[in-house]
Motif scaffolding. Structure first.
Motif, short mmCIF file in Angstrom:
data_model
loop_
_atom_site.label_atom_id
_atom_site.label_comp_id
_atom_site.label_asym_id
_atom_site.label_seq_id
_atom_site.Cartn_x
_atom_site.Cartn_y
_atom_site.Cartn_z
N THR C 2 -66.47 49.38 -43.04
CA THR C 2 -67.76 49.08 -42.42
C THR C 2 -67.57 48.98 -40.92
O THR C 2 -66.83 48.12 -40.44
N PRO C 3 -68.20 49.88 -40.15
CA PRO C 3 -68.00 49.79 -38.70
C PRO C 3 -68.59 48.50 -38.13
O PRO C 3 -69.59 47.98 -38.64
N GLU C 4 -67.96 48.00 -37.09
CA GLU C 4 -68.45 46.83 -36.35
C GLU C 4 -69.19 47.36 -35.14
O GLU C 4 -68.58 47.98 -34.26
N ILE C 5 -70.51 47.16 -35.11
CA ILE C 5 -71.33 47.71 -34.03
C ILE C 5 -72.11 46.59 -33.37
O ILE C 5 -72.79 45.83 -34.06
N ARG C 6 -72.00 46.47 -32.06
CA ARG C 6 -72.70 45.39 -31.36
C ARG C 6 -73.34 45.92 -30.08
O ARG C 6 -72.71 46.65 -29.32
N ILE C 7 -74.61 45.55 -29.89
CA ILE C 7 -75.30 45.84 -28.64
C ILE C 7 -75.66 44.49 -28.07
O ILE C 7 -76.35 43.70 -28.73
N GLN C 8 -75.18 44.20 -26.88
CA GLN C 8 -75.29 42.82 -26.39
C GLN C 8 -75.28 42.78 -24.87
O GLN C 8 -74.65 43.61 -24.22
N PRO C 9 -75.97 41.79 -24.27
CA PRO C 9 -75.85 41.62 -22.82
C PRO C 9 -74.51 41.00 -22.43
O PRO C 9 -74.01 41.25 -21.33
N GLU C 10 -73.90 40.23 -23.32
CA GLU C 10 -72.68 39.49 -22.99
C GLU C 10 -71.47 40.43 -22.84
O GLU C 10 -71.40 41.47 -23.46
N ASP C 11 -70.52 39.94 -22.07
CA ASP C 11 -69.24 40.63 -21.96
C ASP C 11 -68.49 40.51 -23.29
O ASP C 11 -68.89 39.75 -24.18
N PHE C 12 -67.43 41.29 -23.43
CA PHE C 12 -66.57 41.23 -24.61
C PHE C 12 -65.12 41.20 -24.14
O PHE C 12 -64.83 41.48 -22.97
N GLU C 13 -64.22 40.89 -25.07
CA GLU C 13 -62.79 40.81 -24.76
C GLU C 13 -62.04 41.94 -25.47
O GLU C 13 -61.84 41.88 -26.69
N PRO C 14 -61.59 42.97 -24.76
CA PRO C 14 -60.87 44.05 -25.42
C PRO C 14 -59.69 43.53 -26.25
O PRO C 14 -59.43 44.05 -27.34
N ARG C 79 -72.89 47.21 -23.89
CA ARG C 79 -73.68 46.17 -23.23
C ARG C 79 -75.00 46.73 -22.71
O ARG C 79 -75.12 47.93 -22.43
N VAL C 80 -75.98 45.87 -22.58
CA VAL C 80 -77.28 46.20 -22.00
C VAL C 80 -77.63 45.14 -20.96
O VAL C 80 -77.02 44.08 -20.92
N GLY C 81 -78.61 45.45 -20.12
CA GLY C 81 -79.00 44.51 -19.08
C GLY C 81 -78.43 44.93 -17.74
O GLY C 81 -78.15 46.12 -17.53
N ARG C 82 -78.28 43.97 -16.82
CA ARG C 82 -77.82 44.30 -15.47
C ARG C 82 -76.36 43.89 -15.31
O ARG C 82 -76.01 42.74 -15.52
N LEU C 83 -75.55 44.85 -14.90
CA LEU C 83 -74.10 44.64 -14.80
C LEU C 83 -73.63 44.93 -13.38
O LEU C 83 -74.10 45.87 -12.74
N GLY C 84 -72.68 44.14 -12.91
CA GLY C 84 -72.14 44.34 -11.57
C GLY C 84 -70.97 45.30 -11.57
O GLY C 84 -70.44 45.67 -12.62
N PRO C 85 -70.53 45.71 -10.35
CA PRO C 85 -69.37 46.60 -10.25
C PRO C 85 -68.15 45.99 -10.95
O PRO C 85 -67.88 44.81 -10.81
N GLY C 86 -67.43 46.80 -11.68
CA GLY C 86 -66.24 46.35 -12.39
C GLY C 86 -66.53 45.77 -13.77
O GLY C 86 -65.61 45.51 -14.53
N ALA C 87 -67.82 45.56 -14.09
CA ALA C 87 -68.14 45.00 -15.40
C ALA C 87 -67.88 46.01 -16.50
O ALA C 87 -68.06 47.22 -16.31
N ARG C 88 -67.46 45.51 -17.66
CA ARG C 88 -67.32 46.38 -18.82
C ARG C 88 -68.70 46.80 -19.33
O ARG C 88 -69.62 45.98 -19.38
#
Lengths: 148, 85, 148, 85
Positions: C2-14, C79-88
């Motif tokens: 089962t694939p893990e699929i997430r759409i989120q404004p929050e950052d994630f940890e590789p 991710r969705v929303g507004r992200l700054g330079p360098g953001a994942r």
């Protein structure tokens, strides 16, 4: 671009390695992590290498990748010593402005490492047997795909 | 002046040591000649080095062919095909 | 699988995402991480998507990959929303028993995501200008390489 | 019964709303007919929807062509080519 190359008995943290590559500003980071599989009753995997040559061989592979793709960074980590099932063995990470460069260079490096870096694996089984892992023709074929 | 020999993996195990300094005979011109001379010592050497197809060599820490001349060589490693990664 | 699929404004940890894939037992884990590049005076990157369709599109891409390669796991985070330079922005991770399967499936998924998942990027510059990022023919070509 | 329309990115900005319910005329048979009917409203609609090459559509949340019949369709999204990842 100076590649980061480490041969070590200690474990490593893929997250920390990715963070370093992210910081190089390329925008695209690709990684491969290889682990000891716990199949067939393997108790430990012993990893031997040729100190002195190993660093040169990995440096040469990283240089080949950097000549072929536009890379902002390369990391190659290979563990040595005795590792248990599920332990990380190898990490290859690349950073680039272009996702295809990052991914292809990573794939190239792990394919070449498999056939052209002086490491040898020995599987030690729960029943006391142990045997040197045999080289696979498929690994030579995977490397040779990158020629021509 | 001798040549430093290094053995790895099952080559090391069969010979029973991880290396030695060798003084090959004057008629040994190439890496292949050296390996044949070592194999003729018998015992573990014969077992480890008798079948060239199963072996790889590095000359002064670079992969090399059995036809590499011994002239000026300082270090030769003999080992099975690699299996890292 | 089962694939893990997430759409989120929050950052994630590789690192945490890799740890999950490592735990699936395949032995080979490949990842791609895409970040906002800080070039050309970009202040923020705005990411819009089509809720409802996005999850389906990403699930369909993961299913295609799983039908084509032997996979123990797939993770796609966007991710969705507004992200700054360098953001994942995006993460694609795969686990497999075979390194080629893991790497090719990861490459396939990010190429298809670029052209077939309903996300749109808008660059907002320090001088107040903003513009929608134009689609690139190179991205269509990258996806089409996987056909045939 | 109307069709739910959704607009994204610069299509949304040009039209000035993120969606609406439409009752297309009886002679609108396909998604392309619907888009042409909307474009004819002028103003933002004309600007956003006048050049079909620049547009992509999804019908009931799946990418679709402009020749897709409107029969039984509940939701149509109109947007530029995607640029995620």
């Amino acid at each position: 671009m100076t590649p980061e190359i480490r041969i070590q008995p200690e474990d490593f943290e893929p997250g920390a390695e990715i963070a370093r590559l992210e910081g190089l500003g390329g925008g695209a980071v690709a990684t491969f992590t290889g682990l000891v599989r716990g199949e067939g009753g393997i108790r430990t995997m012993g990893l031997e290498h040729y100190p002195g040559m190993t660093e040169k061989a990995l440096g040469g592979i990283a240089d080949q990748a950097a000549a072929r793709w536009a890379l902002a960074g390369v990391t190659i980590i290979h563990r040595v010593g005795r590792l248990g099932p599920g332990a990380r063995i190898v990490f290859v990470g690349t950073a680039s402005h272009h996702r295809r460069d990052a991914i292809e260079a990573m794939h190239f490096i792990i394919d070449w490492l498999k056939t052209d870096a002086p490491f040898w694996k020995r599987e030690e089984f729960a029943d006391g047997r142990s045997e040197w892992v045999a080289a696979r023709a498929a690994d030579d074929a995977a490397r040779d795909r990158w020629s021509g | 002046m001798g040549i430093e020999l290094l053995y790895f993996a099952w080559v090391r195990e069969a010979i029973g040591k991880d290396g030695e300094t060798a003084e090959p005979p004057a008629d040994a011109q190439t890496v292949g000649d050296l390996v044949a001379w070592l194999a003729a010592k018998g015992d573990g050497y014969g077992e480890a080095l008798g079948t060239r197809d199963k072996l790889r060599v590095a000359v002064d820490q670079v992969f090399a062919g059995f036809d590499t001349p011994l002239d000026g060589v300082r270090e030769i490693a003999i080992f099975p095909p690699v299996t890292g990664g």
